[in-house]
Design a protein around this motif. Structure first.
Motif, mmCIF file in Angstrom:
data_model
loop_
_atom_site.group_PDB
_atom_site.id
_atom_site.type_symbol
_atom_site.label_atom_id
_atom_site.label_comp_id
_atom_site.label_asym_id
_atom_site.label_seq_id
_atom_site.Cartn_x
_atom_site.Cartn_y
_atom_site.Cartn_z
ATOM 1 N N LYS A 151 0.845 -1.195 0.000
ATOM 2 C CA LYS A 151 0.000 0.000 0.000
ATOM 3 C C LYS A 151 0.879 1.243 0.000
ATOM 4 N N ILE A 152 0.487 2.228 -0.796
ATOM 5 C CA ILE A 152 1.106 3.545 -0.733
ATOM 6 C C ILE A 152 0.039 4.520 -0.266
ATOM 7 N N ALA A 153 0.447 5.555 0.421
ATOM 8 C CA ALA A 153 -0.527 6.495 0.976
ATOM 9 C C ALA A 153 0.095 7.871 1.139
ATOM 10 N N LEU A 154 -0.724 8.878 0.923
ATOM 11 C CA LEU A 154 -0.366 10.266 1.227
ATOM 12 C C LEU A 154 -1.523 10.868 2.002
ATOM 13 N N THR A 155 -1.200 11.714 2.966
ATOM 14 C CA THR A 155 -2.267 12.356 3.729
ATOM 15 C C THR A 155 -2.995 13.349 2.829
ATOM 16 N N ARG A 156 -4.270 13.540 3.130
ATOM 17 C CA ARG A 156 -5.092 14.477 2.350
ATOM 18 C C ARG A 156 -4.878 15.894 2.878
ATOM 19 N N GLU A 157 -4.432 16.781 2.024
ATOM 20 C CA GLU A 157 -4.270 18.183 2.404
ATOM 21 C C GLU A 157 -5.618 18.809 2.717
ATOM 22 N N SER A 158 -6.668 18.324 2.053
ATOM 23 C CA SER A 158 -8.008 18.866 2.279
ATOM 24 C C SER A 158 -8.532 18.478 3.655
ATOM 25 N N GLY A 159 -7.991 17.415 4.219
ATOM 26 C CA GLY A 159 -8.464 16.943 5.513
ATOM 27 C C GLY A 159 -9.776 16.191 5.439
ATOM 28 N N VAL A 160 -10.293 15.988 4.241
ATOM 29 C CA VAL A 160 -11.563 15.284 4.074
ATOM 30 C C VAL A 160 -11.345 13.800 4.324
ATOM 31 N N ASN A 161 -12.146 13.261 5.242
ATOM 32 C CA ASN A 161 -12.046 11.849 5.577
ATOM 33 C C ASN A 161 -13.067 11.082 4.745
ATOM 34 N N THR A 162 -12.612 10.440 3.674
ATOM 35 C CA THR A 162 -13.538 9.751 2.775
ATOM 36 C C THR A 162 -14.163 8.532 3.438
ATOM 37 N N GLU A 163 -13.489 7.915 4.397
ATOM 38 C CA GLU A 163 -14.090 6.785 5.116
ATOM 39 C C GLU A 163 -15.312 7.258 5.893
ATOM 40 N N TYR A 164 -15.197 8.440 6.471
ATOM 41 C CA TYR A 164 -16.338 9.012 7.179
ATOM 42 C C TYR A 164 -17.480 9.333 6.198
ATOM 43 N N LEU A 165 -17.112 9.908 5.057
ATOM 44 C CA LEU A 165 -18.121 10.280 4.068
ATOM 45 C C LEU A 165 -18.871 9.058 3.541
ATOM 46 N N LYS A 166 -18.179 7.921 3.418
ATOM 47 C CA LYS A 166 -18.829 6.692 2.948
ATOM 48 C C LYS A 166 -19.889 6.221 3.932
ATOM 49 N N SER A 167 -19.683 6.512 5.212
ATOM 50 C CA SER A 167 -20.612 6.025 6.218
ATOM 51 C C SER A 167 -21.803 6.974 6.446
ATOM 52 N N VAL A 168 -21.707 8.190 5.947
ATOM 53 C CA VAL A 168 -22.770 9.166 6.136
ATOM 54 C C VAL A 168 -23.834 8.983 5.051
#
Length: 172
Positions: A151-168
């Motif tokens: 896995k490769i990963a970079l932190t989101r500069e926007s700070g948007v948590n897509t895992e949270y958005l998927k659950s909403v």
């Protein structure tokens, strides 16, 4: 718990060996490992996935900082990130099953990179969950070979948590 650790290191011979040795001496298995050049010349980014609780990961982080050539260590497990993995998957595909496999390939936005008389080789790029899901779906056809990157990963500069958005639940 799985933790994703991002490490910036000076790009010199032996640095990866010292990091892997640190984990091995403490009895930790590195589940996923990806290394490549970072944004600055002479610096590499190592992304690792390891099992451990928060206190163990904190201890490993402190130990990593003691190593020569380690510039920055970050546990990005709880940080909003963009995560990707590459997988090549060779699946049995005869004339009777080929069209169904191609439909599944389109649903997962995978690419066919090789076609043989009795198999297809697919390229899947996405978050690690996507790789697991397509393997489960295609398993019934018979999997010949699988090769995965770490896995490769970079932190989101926007700070948007897509895992949270998927659950909403989206309200329209």
């Amino acid at each position: 718990m799985k933790h994703t650790i991002s490490v910036l290191v000076q790009d010199e011979a032996g640095v990866l060996s010292r990091i892997a040795g640190l984990f091995a001496r403490r009895g930790f298995n590195i589940e996923s490992l990806a290394v490549g050049p970072a944004e600055q010349m002479g610096i590499s980014r190592i992304t690792m996935v390891v099992h451990g609780d928060d206190s163990i990961i904190e201890q490993l982080t402190k130990q990593l900082y003691k190593l020569i050539n380690v510039l920055k260590v970050q546990d990005i497990t709880e940080t909003p990130c963009v995560e990707r993995e590459l997988m090549l998957l060779k699946v049995n595909a005869n004339s009777a099953t080929r069209s169904e496999i191609l439909e599944i390939t389109q649903m997962f936005r995978a690419r066919v990179v090789d076609v043989a008389e009795d198999s297809l080789t697919l390229e899947i790029v996405g978050d690690p969950g996507k790789s697991v899901a397509i393997v489960q779906v295609l398993q019934k056809f018979g999997l010949r070979e699988i090769a995965r990157t770490g896995k490769i990963a970079l932190t989101r500069e926007s700070g948007v948590n897509t895992e949270y958005l998927k659950s909403v639940e989206v309200k329209v």
